[in-house]
Design a protein around this motif. Structure first.
Motif, PDB file in Angstrom:
ATOM      1  N   ALA A   1       0.828  -1.210   0.000  1.00 61.43           N
ATOM      2  CA  ALA A   1       0.000   0.000   0.000  1.00 61.43           C
ATOM      3  C   ALA A   1       0.862   1.260   0.000  1.00 61.43           C
ATOM      4  N   ALA A   2       2.027   1.190   0.630  1.00 62.91           N
ATOM      5  CA  ALA A   2       2.924   2.350   0.673  1.00 62.91           C
ATOM      6  C   ALA A   2       3.431   2.715  -0.722  1.00 62.91           C
ATOM      7  N   ASP A   3       3.654   1.716  -1.562  1.00 63.46           N
ATOM      8  CA  ASP A   3       4.096   1.987  -2.936  1.00 63.46           C
ATOM      9  C   ASP A   3       3.007   2.716  -3.728  1.00 63.46           C
ATOM     10  N   PHE A   4       1.759   2.272  -3.553  1.00 60.63           N
ATOM     11  CA  PHE A   4       0.649   2.929  -4.229  1.00 60.63           C
ATOM     12  C   PHE A   4       0.481   4.359  -3.723  1.00 60.63           C
ATOM     13  N   ALA A   5       0.577   4.548  -2.421  1.00 62.63           N
ATOM     14  CA  ALA A   5       0.412   5.876  -1.830  1.00 62.63           C
ATOM     15  C   ALA A   5       1.509   6.827  -2.300  1.00 62.63           C
ATOM     16  N   ALA A   6       2.729   6.325  -2.415  1.00 65.98           N
ATOM     17  CA  ALA A   6       3.833   7.171  -2.876  1.00 65.98           C
ATOM     18  C   ALA A   6       3.581   7.663  -4.296  1.00 65.98           C
ATOM     19  N   LEU A   7       3.019   6.821  -5.131  1.00 62.80           N
ATOM     20  CA  LEU A   7       2.744   7.233  -6.509  1.00 62.80           C
ATOM     21  C   LEU A   7       1.579   8.210  -6.585  1.00 62.80           C
ATOM     22  N   ARG A   8       0.643   8.107  -5.684  1.00 63.20           N
ATOM     23  CA  ARG A   8      -0.474   9.047  -5.702  1.00 63.20           C
ATOM     24  C   ARG A   8      -0.039  10.432  -5.243  1.00 63.20           C
TER      25      ARG A   8
ATOM     26  N   VAL B   1       3.514  11.662  -4.969  1.00 62.00           N
ATOM     27  CA  VAL B   1       4.698  12.233  -5.600  1.00 62.00           C
ATOM     28  C   VAL B   1       5.019  11.437  -6.854  1.00 62.00           C
ATOM     29  N   SER B   2       4.661  11.982  -8.012  1.00 68.09           N
ATOM     30  CA  SER B   2       4.930  11.239  -9.228  1.00 68.09           C
ATOM     31  C   SER B   2       4.708  12.106 -10.448  1.00 68.09           C
ATOM     32  N   GLY B   3       5.081  11.549 -11.599  1.00 69.04           N
ATOM     33  CA  GLY B   3       4.747  12.158 -12.875  1.00 69.04           C
ATOM     34  C   GLY B   3       3.384  11.640 -13.304  1.00 69.04           C
ATOM     35  N   ARG B   4       2.717  12.388 -14.180  1.00 67.26           N
ATOM     36  CA  ARG B   4       1.396  11.977 -14.625  1.00 67.26           C
ATOM     37  C   ARG B   4       1.285  12.063 -16.135  1.00 67.26           C
ATOM     38  N   LEU B   5       0.577  11.105 -16.689  1.00 62.08           N
ATOM     39  CA  LEU B   5       0.205  11.130 -18.095  1.00 62.08           C
ATOM     40  C   LEU B   5      -1.266  10.764 -18.164  1.00 62.08           C
ATOM     41  N   GLY B   6      -1.986  11.415 -19.039  1.00 64.09           N
ATOM     42  CA  GLY B   6      -3.400  11.122 -19.156  1.00 64.09           C
ATOM     43  C   GLY B   6      -3.811  10.910 -20.582  1.00 64.09           C
ATOM     44  N   GLY B   7      -4.799  10.086 -20.747  1.00 62.43           N
ATOM     45  CA  GLY B   7      -5.398   9.834 -22.044  1.00 62.43           C
ATOM     46  C   GLY B   7      -6.906   9.884 -21.902  1.00 62.43           C
ATOM     47  N   ARG B   8      -7.593   9.445 -22.925  1.00 63.23           N
ATOM     48  CA  ARG B   8      -9.043   9.459 -22.907  1.00 63.23           C
ATOM     49  C   ARG B   8      -9.597   8.466 -21.890  1.00 63.23           C
ATOM     50  N   CYS B   9      -8.991   7.285 -21.811  1.00 63.80           N
ATOM     51  CA  CYS B   9      -9.521   6.212 -20.957  1.00 63.80           C
ATOM     52  C   CYS B   9      -8.659   5.902 -19.736  1.00 63.80           C
TER      53      CYS B   9
ATOM     54  N   ASP C   1      19.712  19.168  -9.340  1.00 63.42           N
ATOM     55  CA  ASP C   1      19.999  20.575  -9.575  1.00 63.42           C
ATOM     56  C   ASP C   1      19.647  21.430  -8.355  1.00 63.42           C
ATOM     57  N   GLY C   2      19.619  20.792  -7.182  1.00 66.41           N
ATOM     58  CA  GLY C   2      19.336  21.518  -5.960  1.00 66.41           C
ATOM     59  C   GLY C   2      17.855  21.523  -5.587  1.00 66.41           C
ATOM     60  N   THR C   3      17.002  20.988  -6.464  1.00 66.36           N
ATOM     61  CA  THR C   3      15.583  20.922  -6.159  1.00 66.36           C
ATOM     62  C   THR C   3      15.156  19.488  -6.001  1.00 66.36           C
ATOM     63  N   ILE C   4      14.029  19.315  -5.408  1.00 67.22           N
ATOM     64  CA  ILE C   4      13.484  17.971  -5.236  1.00 67.22           C
ATOM     65  C   ILE C   4      12.476  17.729  -6.337  1.00 67.22           C
ATOM     66  N   ALA C   5      12.668  16.653  -7.076  1.00 69.26           N
ATOM     67  CA  ALA C   5      11.742  16.307  -8.170  1.00 69.26           C
ATOM     68  C   ALA C   5      10.507  15.651  -7.573  1.00 69.26           C
ATOM     69  N   ARG C   6       9.394  16.310  -7.650  1.00 70.40           N
ATOM     70  CA  ARG C   6       8.140  15.771  -7.093  1.00 70.40           C
ATOM     71  C   ARG C   6       7.018  16.008  -8.023  1.00 70.40           C
TER      72      ARG C   6
END
Length: 126
Positions: free
Chosen positions: A15-22, A24-32, A121-126
């Motif tokens: 469950a922690a892996d799922f929560a981490a992705l919800r 802090v993550s990148g997102r891609l979206g499509g129609r479905c 680069d000194g920032t946190i990628a989130r």
């Protein structure tokens, strides 16, 4: 059939892996589909599926979407970077044809790139 199976190390299970992705993550979206992804420490890509009852009340519809998503992931897995991927279905996925779902998810998975590592680069990628 065993060779085509999705190995245990290629699945998100905690469950922690799922929560981490919800959170802090990148997102891609499509129609479905909505796809969230984030770097992992494993040497391979891992898949998690979140196909809710809001998408369809019928289990047969939800299971069909999951089977199609796993099939696309199996095919794309050798070319994917070391990322955790969470696939969520939208309501319209139930009415879409199997070929349309396969094509859309394949396109989304091909667009996944590893996120910038923290502190590069000194920032946190989130």
């Amino acid at each position: 059939m065993r060779a085509a199976a999705l190995p245990r190390d290629a699945r998100l299970r905690r469950a922690a892996d799922f929560a981490a992705l919800r959170n802090v993550s990148g997102r891609l979206g499509g129609r479905c589909f909505l796809v969230r992804f984030g770097n992992n420490s494993a040497d391979t890509a891992r898949l998690g599926l979140a196909i809710s009852k809001r998408c369809s009340k019928r289990a047969v519809d939800r299971n069909r979407i999951k089977r199609l998503a796993r099939e696309v992931f199996r095919r794309a897995r050798p070319d994917l970077p070391s990322v955790d991927i969470l696939v969520m279905a939208r309501d319209c996925a139930v009415e879409a044809t199997g070929a349309a779902l396969l094509a859309e998810l394949d396109t989304l998975l091909r667009r996944i790139k590893p996120l910038k590592p923290e502190g590069a680069d000194g920032t946190i990628a989130r």
